[in-house]
Motif scaffolding. Structure first.
Motif, PDB file in Angstrom:
ATOM      1  N   ILE A  25       0.846  -1.182   0.000  1.00  0.00           N
ATOM      2  CA  ILE A  25       0.000   0.000   0.000  1.00  0.00           C
ATOM      3  C   ILE A  25       0.888   1.241   0.000  1.00  0.00           C
ATOM      4  N   LEU A  26       0.536   2.220  -0.816  1.00  0.00           N
ATOM      5  CA  LEU A  26       1.290   3.466  -0.916  1.00  0.00           C
ATOM      6  C   LEU A  26       0.642   4.503  -0.001  1.00  0.00           C
ATOM      7  N   ASN A  27       1.408   4.991   0.999  1.00  0.00           N
ATOM      8  CA  ASN A  27       0.833   5.939   1.944  1.00  0.00           C
ATOM      9  C   ASN A  27       0.994   7.385   1.448  1.00  0.00           C
ATOM     10  N   ALA A  28       0.546   8.334   2.251  1.00  0.00           N
ATOM     11  CA  ALA A  28       0.566   9.744   1.851  1.00  0.00           C
ATOM     12  C   ALA A  28       1.981  10.264   1.656  1.00  0.00           C
ATOM     13  N   GLN A  29       2.960   9.636   2.292  1.00  0.00           N
ATOM     14  CA  GLN A  29       4.362  10.043   2.141  1.00  0.00           C
ATOM     15  C   GLN A  29       5.033   9.350   0.957  1.00  0.00           C
ATOM     16  N   LYS A  30       4.244   8.666   0.119  1.00  0.00           N
ATOM     17  CA  LYS A  30       4.742   7.967  -1.071  1.00  0.00           C
ATOM     18  C   LYS A  30       5.715   6.850  -0.699  1.00  0.00           C
ATOM     19  N   ILE A  31       5.441   6.188   0.412  1.00  0.00           N
ATOM     20  CA  ILE A  31       6.250   5.047   0.848  1.00  0.00           C
ATOM     21  C   ILE A  31       5.395   3.791   0.759  1.00  0.00           C
ATOM     22  N   TRP A  32       5.973   2.716   0.199  1.00  0.00           N
ATOM     23  CA  TRP A  32       5.267   1.439   0.080  1.00  0.00           C
ATOM     24  C   TRP A  32       5.440   0.617   1.345  1.00  0.00           C
ATOM     25  N   GLU A  78       4.049  -3.183   3.284  1.00  0.00           N
ATOM     26  CA  GLU A  78       3.299  -4.421   3.118  1.00  0.00           C
ATOM     27  C   GLU A  78       1.938  -4.320   3.800  1.00  0.00           C
ATOM     28  N   SER A  79       0.950  -4.974   3.178  1.00  0.00           N
ATOM     29  CA  SER A  79      -0.406  -4.994   3.743  1.00  0.00           C
ATOM     30  C   SER A  79      -0.946  -6.411   3.611  1.00  0.00           C
ATOM     31  N   ASN A  80      -0.373  -7.323   4.422  1.00  0.00           N
ATOM     32  CA  ASN A  80      -0.649  -8.748   4.257  1.00  0.00           C
ATOM     33  C   ASN A  80      -1.267  -9.410   5.488  1.00  0.00           C
ATOM     34  N   ASN A  81      -1.748  -8.625   6.425  1.00  0.00           N
ATOM     35  CA  ASN A  81      -2.334  -9.195   7.631  1.00  0.00           C
ATOM     36  C   ASN A  81      -3.561 -10.048   7.274  1.00  0.00           C
ATOM     37  N   GLY A  82      -3.501 -11.325   7.607  1.00  0.00           N
ATOM     38  CA  GLY A  82      -4.603 -12.240   7.324  1.00  0.00           C
ATOM     39  C   GLY A  82      -4.528 -12.890   5.954  1.00  0.00           C
ATOM     40  N   LEU A  83      -3.535 -12.532   5.154  1.00  0.00           N
ATOM     41  CA  LEU A  83      -3.396 -13.103   3.811  1.00  0.00           C
ATOM     42  C   LEU A  83      -2.549 -14.369   3.888  1.00  0.00           C
ATOM     43  N   ALA A  84      -3.172 -15.518   3.623  1.00  0.00           N
ATOM     44  CA  ALA A  84      -2.471 -16.792   3.791  1.00  0.00           C
ATOM     45  C   ALA A  84      -1.483 -17.069   2.670  1.00  0.00           C
ATOM     46  N   ASN A  85      -1.833 -16.701   1.453  1.00  0.00           N
ATOM     47  CA  ASN A  85      -0.984 -16.957   0.289  1.00  0.00           C
ATOM     48  C   ASN A  85      -0.543 -15.627  -0.293  1.00  0.00           C
TER      49      ASN A  85
END
Length: 205
Positions: free
Chosen positions: A179-186, A188-195
């Motif tokens: 996920i790209l935040n307001a500061q243009k930094i990527w 990870e957004s994988n909480n709960g993602l099994a694969n």
């Protein structure tokens, strides 16, 4: 697959069309060797490896819009049209092409972007986005110039979408979603993602 009103279109060589929400289907052979179909706010386009077709009556009739030389290496990955009839083609090896209504001329629009294999092109919140060589690029001037938004620790980006709060999400081949935040930094957004092998993100409103 593309949806316009209650009509559903599936590209599988010819077009499969349902006009009653998927209850029954008919095969439309008007356009042959279809490899993709896209809808954006009611505008519908279909494409083969070399040709792009438009429809202005929800797929009842199709018109040839654009054609590459059959011997060209500029195979088409995807194509779509905005409501103002500005059209875009993403190609395998030669970047992004842009055309206007009636597609009298099509020109490459790749300033700032590596002329490469463009897998995706999408219009989100007033900006264009593409993916090339695993990097995400953004254009705020209808494709005239592109800004590199970065990559993900060597991961190859696969598709993107926005959330309701306008954050940009990108899926990757082996490391899940960023996920790209307001500061243009990527991040990870994988909480709960099994694969973490994510081929595509889809947003349904």
């Amino acid at each position: 697959i593309a949806i316009v009103d209650s009509a559903i279109f599936i590209a599988q060589g010819s077009l499969l069309v349902s006009r009653n929400g998927g209850n029954t289907w008919v095969e439309d052979n008007t356009v042959q060797k279809v490899t993709g179909v896209r809808a954006y706010q009611g505008k519908l386009m279909a494409h083969t490896n070399y040709r792009v077709y438009d429809t202005y009556d929800t797929g009842k009739t199709w018109m040839l819009d654009f054609e590459f030389n059959l011997d060209s290496t500029k195979n088409i990955n995807t194509a779509f049209s905005r409501p103002d009839d500005i059209k875009y083609i993403a190609t395998q090896k030669h970047g992004v092409y842009r055309g206007s209504i009636a597609a009298v001329t099509w020109k490459p629009f790749n300033t700032g972007i590596l002329t490469a294999d463009i897998k995706q092109i999408q219009w989100l919140n007033g900006s264009l986005y593409t993916i090339a060589f695993g990097h995400v690029y953004q254009s705020d001037d209808r494709g005239a110039s592109w800004n590199n938004l970065g990559s993900f620790s060597g991961e190859q980006a696969t598709s993107f979408l926005t959330l309701s709060n306008n954050n940009l999400l990108v899926s990757t081949e082996n490391n899940g979603v960023y996920i790209l935040n307001a500061q243009k930094i990527w991040n990870e957004s994988n909480n709960g993602l099994a694969n973490k092998k994510v081929n595509k993100l889809i947003q349904h409103n």
